[in-house]
Design an enzyme around this catalytic site. Sequence first.
Site, mmCIF file in Angstrom:
data_model
loop_
_atom_site.group_PDB
_atom_site.id
_atom_site.type_symbol
_atom_site.label_atom_id
_atom_site.label_comp_id
_atom_site.label_asym_id
_atom_site.label_seq_id
_atom_site.Cartn_x
_atom_site.Cartn_y
_atom_site.Cartn_z
ATOM 1 N N LYS A 1 35.634 37.870 59.197
ATOM 2 C CA LYS A 1 36.498 36.758 58.792
ATOM 3 C C LYS A 1 37.903 37.243 58.415
ATOM 4 O O LYS A 1 38.891 36.653 58.815
ATOM 5 C CB LYS A 1 35.885 35.998 57.611
ATOM 6 C CG LYS A 1 34.488 35.453 57.889
ATOM 7 C CD LYS A 1 33.961 34.615 56.720
ATOM 8 C CE LYS A 1 33.767 35.371 55.421
ATOM 9 N NZ LYS A 1 32.722 36.403 55.475
ATOM 10 N N ARG B 1 33.556 50.184 56.516
ATOM 11 C CA ARG B 1 34.823 49.482 56.259
ATOM 12 C C ARG B 1 35.651 50.249 55.226
ATOM 13 O O ARG B 1 35.136 50.749 54.245
ATOM 14 C CB ARG B 1 34.538 48.072 55.750
ATOM 15 C CG ARG B 1 35.787 47.357 55.262
ATOM 16 C CD ARG B 1 35.610 45.873 55.242
ATOM 17 N NE ARG B 1 34.872 45.392 54.091
ATOM 18 C CZ ARG B 1 34.637 44.098 53.857
ATOM 19 N NH1 ARG B 1 35.068 43.194 54.702
ATOM 20 N NH2 ARG B 1 33.976 43.733 52.792
ATOM 21 N N ARG C 1 35.561 49.568 49.184
ATOM 22 C CA ARG C 1 35.364 48.591 48.120
ATOM 23 C C ARG C 1 34.090 48.904 47.354
ATOM 24 O O ARG C 1 33.100 49.309 47.924
ATOM 25 C CB ARG C 1 35.264 47.182 48.722
ATOM 26 C CG ARG C 1 36.598 46.479 48.797
ATOM 27 C CD ARG C 1 36.527 45.214 49.604
ATOM 28 N NE ARG C 1 35.412 44.335 49.244
ATOM 29 C CZ ARG C 1 35.213 43.131 49.789
ATOM 30 N NH1 ARG C 1 36.038 42.687 50.707
ATOM 31 N NH2 ARG C 1 34.198 42.397 49.428
ATOM 32 N N ARG D 1 24.616 41.004 48.621
ATOM 33 C CA ARG D 1 25.586 39.996 49.075
ATOM 34 C C ARG D 1 25.013 39.204 50.247
ATOM 35 O O ARG D 1 25.230 37.998 50.360
ATOM 36 C CB ARG D 1 26.893 40.670 49.471
ATOM 37 C CG ARG D 1 27.746 41.028 48.258
ATOM 38 C CD ARG D 1 28.735 42.141 48.565
ATOM 39 N NE ARG D 1 29.706 41.787 49.568
ATOM 40 C CZ ARG D 1 30.311 42.674 50.361
ATOM 41 N NH1 ARG D 1 30.021 43.957 50.263
ATOM 42 N NH2 ARG D 1 31.185 42.282 51.235
HETATM 43 P P1 ADP Z 1 32.614 39.326 51.451
HETATM 44 O O1 ADP Z 1 32.786 38.018 52.185
HETATM 45 O O2 ADP Z 1 32.777 40.496 52.347
HETATM 46 O O3 ADP Z 1 31.413 39.366 50.547
HETATM 47 P P2 ADP Z 1 34.815 38.602 49.767
HETATM 48 O O4 ADP Z 1 36.013 39.426 49.603
HETATM 49 O O5 ADP Z 1 34.925 37.290 50.469
HETATM 50 O O6 ADP Z 1 33.788 39.542 50.473
HETATM 51 O O7 ADP Z 1 34.135 38.306 48.345
HETATM 52 C C1 ADP Z 1 33.865 39.320 47.426
HETATM 53 C C2 ADP Z 1 33.200 38.741 46.190
HETATM 54 O O8 ADP Z 1 34.071 37.771 45.577
HETATM 55 C C3 ADP Z 1 31.893 37.982 46.447
HETATM 56 O O9 ADP Z 1 30.778 38.828 46.465
HETATM 57 C C4 ADP Z 1 31.872 37.006 45.267
HETATM 58 O O10 ADP Z 1 31.469 37.651 44.083
HETATM 59 C C5 ADP Z 1 33.333 36.642 45.094
HETATM 60 N N1 ADP Z 1 33.729 35.427 45.867
HETATM 61 C C6 ADP Z 1 34.585 35.379 46.919
HETATM 62 N N2 ADP Z 1 34.728 34.116 47.375
HETATM 63 C C7 ADP Z 1 33.931 33.335 46.599
HETATM 64 C C8 ADP Z 1 33.639 31.940 46.558
HETATM 65 N N3 ADP Z 1 34.184 31.071 47.443
HETATM 66 N N4 ADP Z 1 32.768 31.497 45.609
HETATM 67 C C9 ADP Z 1 32.219 32.338 44.721
HETATM 68 N N5 ADP Z 1 32.456 33.664 44.704
HETATM 69 C C10 ADP Z 1 33.302 34.173 45.624
#
Ligand code: ADP
Length: 213
Positions: free
Chosen positions: A15, A126, A159, A170
């Site tokens: 994404k 990554r 990360r 996750r």
């Molecule tokens: P990925 O999609 O690779 O897990 P992100 O950078 O999108 O990584 O998200 C990292 C963390 O941030 C998630 O594991 C969660 O804890 C939090 N997070 C991100 N977007 C949301 C969301 N829309 N709602 C709740 N938590 C979120």
Amino acid sequence: MKKILILLGPPGAGKGTVGAHLARQWGIPLISSGDLLRESVRNSTELGQQARQFMVRGQLVPDRLVLGLIGQRLARTDAAGGFILDGFPRTAAQAEALSQLLDEENFRVIYLKASDDFLVERLSNRRVCELCGAIFHLINIPPRQPGVCDSCGGRLIQRDDDQPEVIRNRLAVYHEQTTPLLNYYRQAGRLTEVSGERPLQETLETIQQQCPW
Ligand code: ADP
Ligand code: ZN
């Protein structure tokens, strides 16, 4: 036509990488809830301090925190002509809040699909730039110089949540909380499925063909 694209899919499906390319090409911002949250954590804001404890475990941050952040970001002027959302919405409540905001807009939803084993492998490889957030993959998208960002010279780091055990968590959270959203948007006739396991260029072309602008 206002360009509004929502990217759905598990962590590691691409994404962020796909979103960054399309945003540059279309001249609209890429709005990543993960990036906004990590920025709040780095700046040690009140919200960041609350969000951090969930993020380090790979759990979702509570809706009210995320909705506040996204609402503020969408209200900024650079989002007036459209935007790409990455990582939001992630829950049914977030999707409902978003549909209130989007009203009658003709948005598209792309579901980037990939298997768990594929995702664990990709996320383990990554690396991200500490300074500008650019995303690399040790094998598929390696930096020109090991450990150094091509765009800004920043240091490349892994990360905290890209460790195999946290990745598995996750993915479990994703399957449980986010899969219902796919049905929601599928029924609304907005959703297109695209493989996240194909080379980047091919994925970009497939998505562009799906967007009416
Ligand atoms: P990925 O999609 O690779 O897990 P992100 O950078 O999108 O990584 O998200 C990292 C963390 O941030 C998630 O594991 C969660 O804890 C939090 N997070 C991100 N977007 C949301 C969301 N829309 N709602 C709740 N938590 C979120
Ligand atoms: Zn950089």
